[in-house]
Enzyme design. Structure first.
Site, PDB file in Angstrom:
ATOM      1  N   ASP A  93       3.040 -23.644 -65.942  1.00 13.32           N
ATOM      2  CA  ASP A  93       3.924 -23.922 -64.787  1.00 13.32           C
ATOM      3  C   ASP A  93       5.394 -23.657 -65.109  1.00 13.32           C
ATOM      4  OD1 ASP A  93       4.541 -25.977 -66.487  1.00 13.32           O
ATOM      5  OD2 ASP A  93       4.025 -27.597 -65.100  1.00 13.32           O
ATOM      6  N   GLY A  94       5.689 -23.157 -66.311  1.00 14.46           N
ATOM      7  CA  GLY A  94       7.072 -22.783 -66.637  1.00 14.46           C
ATOM      8  C   GLY A  94       7.828 -23.842 -67.416  1.00 14.46           C
ATOM      9  N   GLU A  95       7.265 -25.057 -67.528  1.00 14.96           N
ATOM     10  CA  GLU A  95       7.975 -26.097 -68.294  1.00 14.96           C
ATOM     11  C   GLU A  95       7.928 -25.767 -69.787  1.00 14.96           C
ATOM     12  OE1 GLU A  95       6.414 -29.951 -67.351  1.00 14.96           O
ATOM     13  OE2 GLU A  95       7.096 -29.848 -65.270  1.00 14.96           O
ATOM     14  N   ARG A 109      32.847 -18.047 -66.983  1.00 18.14           N
ATOM     15  CA  ARG A 109      33.658 -17.254 -66.048  1.00 18.14           C
ATOM     16  C   ARG A 109      34.012 -17.995 -64.767  1.00 18.14           C
ATOM     17  NH1 ARG A 109      30.992 -11.361 -67.062  1.00 18.14           N
ATOM     18  NH2 ARG A 109      29.233 -12.618 -67.696  1.00 18.14           N
ATOM     19  N   GLN A 110      33.093 -18.836 -64.302  1.00 16.94           N
ATOM     20  CA  GLN A 110      33.357 -19.566 -63.054  1.00 16.94           C
ATOM     21  C   GLN A 110      34.169 -20.812 -63.410  1.00 16.94           C
ATOM     22  OE1 GLN A 110      32.301 -18.554 -59.968  1.00 16.94           O
ATOM     23  NE2 GLN A 110      32.776 -20.380 -58.761  1.00 16.94           N
ATOM     24  N   ARG A 162      37.647  -5.054 -59.670  1.00 13.37           N
ATOM     25  CA  ARG A 162      36.221  -5.360 -59.528  1.00 13.37           C
ATOM     26  C   ARG A 162      35.873  -5.403 -58.045  1.00 13.37           C
ATOM     27  NH1 ARG A 162      31.901  -6.358 -62.207  1.00 13.37           N
ATOM     28  NH2 ARG A 162      32.796  -6.481 -64.295  1.00 13.37           N
ATOM     29  N   LYS A 218      41.850  -2.464 -63.931  1.00 12.26           N
ATOM     30  CA  LYS A 218      40.471  -2.558 -63.413  1.00 12.26           C
ATOM     31  C   LYS A 218      40.460  -3.330 -62.100  1.00 12.26           C
ATOM     32  CE  LYS A 218      36.922  -5.374 -65.028  1.00 12.26           C
ATOM     33  NZ  LYS A 218      35.977  -5.784 -66.068  1.00 12.26           N
ATOM     34  N   HIS A 238      34.864 -16.533 -73.282  1.00 10.73           N
ATOM     35  CA  HIS A 238      35.555 -15.908 -72.150  1.00 10.73           C
ATOM     36  C   HIS A 238      36.404 -16.952 -71.409  1.00 10.73           C
ATOM     37  CE1 HIS A 238      35.907 -12.432 -69.469  1.00 10.73           C
ATOM     38  NE2 HIS A 238      36.139 -13.357 -68.562  1.00 10.73           N
TER      39      HIS A 238
END
Ligand code: R5P
Length: 291
Positions: A34-36, A91-92, A191, A189, A124
């Protein structure tokens, strides 16, 4: 002291343990259907545990980290150092639009709540200038790969011109150029989207017949370096290479770069990739020894 590592970053974690003259053990991770995740740490741990893993493709790794640290503390660790040469979600650092989560702050607090110390490389950071403000744990060290890049360039190229593809890269490209007394330029640059950028050389730039090295903190989709390489070759550069700290390389980034005419791509081993040419272990170990 002991270094704990994970399968995809084992080479680097073992190299760190070697530099620190301490044992290395792998954390076993099992994924249920199940991804756990189920993580298993060695049963008896020393007081100081160093977890060495870069946090690229981070979402699953963050949960594995949470489980690993909790298990490590239950099995003897009272000091946990996270060595994450590539650190995620930086980055956020503000809400650019109403309703957006400020990921840097949220993930930074999540990490700081688990660990005692953090060591990262060329994190970053933009509006937030110190790593400890982003990840407010007891000690947060943001190392620079520049000294290692200086030696690498000295050993591999004669008199290249260094290229920063955007204003943010100036901090690395200027430091590198200064240390080797090399020419450098910084591009403009714009974006336009996740996979769309426009890069222009400064009008005064003369790269005719020069061997150029684009220097950046990370390659993600490769579009920044691709556009910079195209501009350099169109302006008469003899050869274009690229030197980067974090080779994140999503999609077909390497193909894009080679198709754009980039001759050599070199990276640090902050993320495992075929372009890895500079080992970070000595730098990371030095920072840990200073704690
Ligand atoms: C941006 O500020 C970074 O320094 C890199 O230039 C950028 O993340 C590279 O992304 P991409 O390879 O997707 O153009």
């Amino acid at each position: 002291m002991l270094v704990l590592g994970f399968a995809e970053f084992e080479h680097q974690a073992k190299a760190l343990a070697e530099q620190l003259h301490c044992p290395y053990k792998r954390v076993d991770v099992h994924r249920f259907p199940d991804g756990e995740a189920l993580v298993k740490v060695p049963a008896m741990l020393p007081g100081h545990v160093i977890i060495c893993r870069s946090l690229n493709q981070p979402d699953a790794k963050l949960i594995e980290l949470l489980l690993t640290i909790a298990a490590a503390r239950e099995h003897g660790a009272d000091k946990v150092t996270l060595v994450a040469p590539y650190l995620c979600y930086l980055r956020q650092d503000k809400a650019f639009n109403p309703g957006e989560a400020v990921s840097q702050k949220i993930i930074g607090k999540f990490l700081a709540d688990q660990i005692d110390e953090l060591v990262s490389v060329d994190a970053h950071l933009h509006r937030v200038t110190h790593l400890q403000l982003a990840v407010p744990c007891r000690r947060a060290v943001n190392l620079s790969a520049v000294p290692l890049m200086v030696s690498f360039l000295r050993d591999n190229l004669d008199n290249p011109i260094l290229i920063g593809p955007d204003r943010e890269s100036e901090q690395w490209v200027a430091a590198l150029a200064k240390a080797r007394n090399l020419d450098y330029i910084v591009c403009h640059k714009q974006r336009l989207g996740d996979r769309r950028v426009h890069v222009a050389l400064p009008e005064s730039a003369d790269v005719t017949k020069r061997e150029a090295v684009i220097v950046d903190d990370m390659i993600t989709t490769g579009h920044t370096v691709m556009e910079a390489a195209r501009a350099l070759l169109a302006a008469g550069a003899a050869k274009v290479h690229c030197l980067v700290t974090h080779p994140l390389f999503v999609d077909e980034a390497d193909t894009l770069l080679h198709e754009a005419g980039v001759a050599q791509i070199w990276s640090t081993d902050s993320v495992t990739h075929s372009t890895n040419a500079i080992a970070l272990a000595p730098l990371l170990a030095q920072a840990i020894k200073q704690s």
